[in-house]
Write a protein that holds these residues in place. Structure first.
Motif, PDB file in Angstrom:
ATOM      1  N   GLU A  50       0.814  -1.218   0.000  1.00 45.17           N
ATOM      2  CA  GLU A  50       0.000   0.000   0.000  1.00 45.17           C
ATOM      3  C   GLU A  50       0.847   1.267   0.000  1.00 45.17           C
ATOM      4  O   GLU A  50       0.311   2.377   0.065  1.00 45.17           O
ATOM      5  CB  GLU A  50      -0.933   0.007   1.215  1.00 45.17           C
ATOM      6  CG  GLU A  50      -1.862  -1.200   1.300  1.00 45.17           C
ATOM      7  CD  GLU A  50      -2.762  -1.317   0.078  1.00 45.17           C
ATOM      8  OE1 GLU A  50      -3.225  -0.271  -0.407  1.00 45.17           O
ATOM      9  OE2 GLU A  50      -2.988  -2.441  -0.388  1.00 45.17           O
ATOM     10  N   SER A  51       2.135   1.113  -0.069  1.00 46.87           N
ATOM     11  CA  SER A  51       3.033   2.276   0.003  1.00 46.87           C
ATOM     12  C   SER A  51       3.178   2.923  -1.373  1.00 46.87           C
ATOM     13  O   SER A  51       3.124   2.248  -2.407  1.00 46.87           O
ATOM     14  CB  SER A  51       4.402   1.848   0.522  1.00 46.87           C
ATOM     15  OG  SER A  51       4.289   1.269   1.805  1.00 46.87           O
ATOM     16  N   GLN A  96       7.375  -3.289  -6.444  1.00 39.80           N
ATOM     17  CA  GLN A  96       6.123  -2.547  -6.309  1.00 39.80           C
ATOM     18  C   GLN A  96       6.026  -1.524  -7.450  1.00 39.80           C
ATOM     19  O   GLN A  96       6.604  -0.441  -7.370  1.00 39.80           O
ATOM     20  CB  GLN A  96       6.060  -1.835  -4.950  1.00 39.80           C
ATOM     21  CG  GLN A  96       6.176  -2.759  -3.753  1.00 39.80           C
ATOM     22  CD  GLN A  96       4.970  -3.689  -3.628  1.00 39.80           C
ATOM     23  OE1 GLN A  96       3.885  -3.397  -4.140  1.00 39.80           O
ATOM     24  NE2 GLN A  96       5.153  -4.811  -2.934  1.00 39.80           N
ATOM     25  N   PRO A  97       5.293  -1.844  -8.512  1.00 39.66           N
ATOM     26  CA  PRO A  97       5.285  -0.987  -9.714  1.00 39.66           C
ATOM     27  C   PRO A  97       4.769   0.427  -9.486  1.00 39.66           C
ATOM     28  O   PRO A  97       5.072   1.318 -10.284  1.00 39.66           O
ATOM     29  CB  PRO A  97       4.362  -1.752 -10.677  1.00 39.66           C
ATOM     30  CG  PRO A  97       4.413  -3.175 -10.205  1.00 39.66           C
ATOM     31  CD  PRO A  97       4.553  -3.095  -8.714  1.00 39.66           C
ATOM     32  N   VAL A 151       6.940   5.619   3.727  1.00 36.24           N
ATOM     33  CA  VAL A 151       7.908   4.640   4.226  1.00 36.24           C
ATOM     34  C   VAL A 151       9.275   5.313   4.268  1.00 36.24           C
ATOM     35  O   VAL A 151       9.680   5.974   3.300  1.00 36.24           O
ATOM     36  CB  VAL A 151       8.008   3.384   3.326  1.00 36.24           C
ATOM     37  CG1 VAL A 151       8.998   2.388   3.928  1.00 36.24           C
ATOM     38  CG2 VAL A 151       6.663   2.722   3.140  1.00 36.24           C
ATOM     39  N   ILE A 152       9.979   5.159   5.385  1.00 33.30           N
ATOM     40  CA  ILE A 152      11.360   5.620   5.492  1.00 33.30           C
ATOM     41  C   ILE A 152      12.201   4.436   5.957  1.00 33.30           C
ATOM     42  O   ILE A 152      11.840   3.746   6.916  1.00 33.30           O
ATOM     43  CB  ILE A 152      11.501   6.800   6.469  1.00 33.30           C
ATOM     44  CG1 ILE A 152      10.734   8.020   5.945  1.00 33.30           C
ATOM     45  CG2 ILE A 152      12.979   7.153   6.675  1.00 33.30           C
ATOM     46  CD1 ILE A 152      10.839   9.256   6.828  1.00 33.30           C
ATOM     47  N   PRO A 165       1.964  10.651   8.694  1.00 30.39           N
ATOM     48  CA  PRO A 165       1.128   9.943   9.666  1.00 30.39           C
ATOM     49  C   PRO A 165       0.688   8.585   9.126  1.00 30.39           C
ATOM     50  O   PRO A 165       0.367   8.460   7.940  1.00 30.39           O
ATOM     51  CB  PRO A 165      -0.065  10.881   9.852  1.00 30.39           C
ATOM     52  CG  PRO A 165       0.491  12.238   9.535  1.00 30.39           C
ATOM     53  CD  PRO A 165       1.484  12.012   8.425  1.00 30.39           C
ATOM     54  N   ALA A 166       0.721   7.583   9.999  1.00 30.07           N
ATOM     55  CA  ALA A 166       0.403   6.186   9.657  1.00 30.07           C
ATOM     56  C   ALA A 166       1.480   5.543   8.794  1.00 30.07           C
ATOM     57  O   ALA A 166       1.320   4.400   8.351  1.00 30.07           O
ATOM     58  CB  ALA A 166      -0.957   6.060   8.993  1.00 30.07           C
ATOM     59  N   GLY A 167       2.589   6.257   8.567  1.00 30.60           N
ATOM     60  CA  GLY A 167       3.668   5.712   7.760  1.00 30.60           C
ATOM     61  C   GLY A 167       4.501   4.688   8.513  1.00 30.60           C
ATOM     62  O   GLY A 167       4.447   4.568   9.733  1.00 30.60           O
TER      63      GLY A 167
END
Length: 342
Positions: free
Chosen positions: A171-172, A193-194, A242-243, A270-272
Motif C-alpha cells: 500500500e506504500s 512494487q510498480p 515509508v522511510i 502519519p500512519a507511515g
C-alpha cells in the motif's frame, strides 16, 4: 539464486590461503578459461598465468583442496563451484574486501578489541570509507568513492531481498531511503512494487554514483536522489509513507543514531512505516570464524543489537514496533514501526 547464496559463496573463503588462491585464479584468467568447459594441464595454466609451473601447481593444489578445481584428464572446475559463479559479483567482491582488510586484522588485532580509536587511526580500511571525499563532486572523489560504493552495492543486491520479502510495501507509494548509497535497495523495492516511487538521501558524490547505477535498470526512473548530510541541522524531506535505513545506523554512535531516527519520525507521514535493516552483533563463541568473516570483523566494535532502536522508536511515540532476525553471512535484523495516524 538460492536463498543461501552467502553460505554457497563463503565456503570458498574458508581460509585465507584458499581465498587468495581463488582471487589469483580470477585475476590470471583461469576461472574464465575453465568456466568455458576446457580442461587444461599445469603447463598451459602456468603459461596463461605467467607464473612458474611449480607456483601454478601450488595454487592448483590450494584450489583443489577448497573444491574449486579437480584434476581429471586435465584441470577443470568442480561442478558445485558453478553455484558460486552464479553469484560471481558477490564472490569477487568478498574476496577483494577480505584481502584488502586482512592486514588490518593481522597488524591491529589487539587495538580492534581494546582501543577502537587507535584501531580506526591505523587501519587502512577507514581510508577507503572517507565520507569527507563524498561532499564535492570531482573526478577524483568519484573514482575513490566508487570503490566502496561498488562493494556495498553488490552486498545490497543480495541482502535486500531478505528484507523486502518481509516488508509490506503493497500500500506504500513513496519510499525515502536514508543513506541509501547507490539506490540498490530502493531500486529493488520499486522493482517489486510498480506504483512505488523512491528517493535516496545521501552525500553528493554517492548520489552521483547512484544515478549512474539505477540508470541501468527499467525501474531506475522511479528512483530519485536528494543530496544532503544528516549530521548537521538538515531535516529530511516530507511526503513519504515509508522511510528506511539499510546498513546505515551501525556506522554512527548512539547519539547520532537516535538523532537520525528522530528526524526520520518527524518527516514520516502519519500512519507511515519506518524500517531498519541492520547487521547484528557477531557471535564469537560458536563455530570458529572463517576467513569469510574478516570483512565483518573489522567492524566488530560498531555492530549492535536492536535494543537501542526499539527503545528510541518507542520513546518517539512509534507503535507496532517489531523485530525479525535472519541469518545471511552473519546475523541481520529487520525492525519495523508505524507512526500514529495523528
Amino acid at each position: 539464486m538460492p536463498s543461501n547464496v552467502f553460505e554457497i559463496v563463503d565456503r570458498y573463503l574458508a581460509t585465507e590461503l584458499s581465498a587468495r588462491a581463488l582471487a589469483l585464479a580470477f585475476a590470471r584468467g583461469w576461472i574464465d578459461r575453465l568456466a568455458s568447459g576446457d580442461r587444461l594441464d599445469v603447463r598451459t595454466l602456468s603459461a596463461l598465468a605467467c607464473m612458474p609451473q611449480g607456483s601454478a601447481r601450488a595454487v592448483l593444489d590450494l584450489l583443489s583442496a577448497s573444491g574449486v578445481v579437480e584434476d581429471s584428464g586435465g584441470y577443470g572446475l568442480v561442478r558445485e563451484f558453478g553455484q558460486a559463479l552464479e553469484a560471481r559479483d558477490l564472490l569477487e567482491a568478498k574476496l577483494w574486501f577480505a584481502n584488502l582488510v586482512a592486514p588490518d586484522v593481522h597488524e591491529h588485532f589487539e587495538a580492534l578489541l581494546t582501543d577502537v580509536p587507535r584501531f580506526m587511526a591505523n587501519a587502512k580500511v577507514f581510508e577507503l570509507f572517507r565520507y569527507d571525499r563524498c561532499l564535492a563532486v570531482t573526478a577524483e572523489n568519484l573514482e575513490l568513492t566508487r570503490r566502496w560504493v561498488s562493494y556495498t552495492t553488490t552486498l545490497t543486491k543480495y541482502e535486500a531481498p531478505e528484507a523486502l520479502v518481509r516488508l509490506n510495501l503493497a500500500e506504500s507509494r513513496s519510499l525515502l531511503d536514508v543513506g541509501g548509497n547507490s539506490g540498490e535497495f530502493a531500486r529493488q523495492a520499486c522493482a517489486r512494487q510498480p506504483r512505488l516511487m523512491a528517493t535516496v538521501y545521501d552525500l553528493p558524490v554517492v548520489c552521483e554514483l547512484g544515478r549512474q547505477h539505477v540508470g541501468k535498470f527499467a525501474e531506475g526512473g522511479r528512483v530519485h536522489f536528494m543530496e544532503g548530510d544528516l549530521r548537521g541541522q538538515s531535516t529530511l524531506p516530507r511526503g513519504h509513507d515509508v522511510i528506511s535505513f539499510k546498513s546505515v545506523l551501525h556506522d554512527w554512535p548512539e547519539d547520532y543514531a537516535r538523532a537520525f531516527l528522530g528526524k526520520a519520525v518527524e518527516a514520516l507521514e502519519p500512519a507511515g512505516q519506518l524500517a531498519i535493516f541492520e547487521r547484528g552483533t557477531i557471535r564469537l563463541d560458536e563455530a570458529p570464524l572463517t576467513y569469510a568473516m574478516v570483512p565483518n570483523l573489522v567492524f566488530l566494535p560498531f555492530f549492535r543489537d536492536p535494543g537501542l532502536y526499539l527503545d528510541t522508536l518507542a520513546g518517539l511515540g512509534m507503535t507496532d514496533i517489531a523485530v525479525e532476525w535472519m541469518e545471511l553471512d552473519m546475523p541481520f535484523f529487520l525492525v519495523t514501526a508505524r507512526k500514529p495516524a495523528q
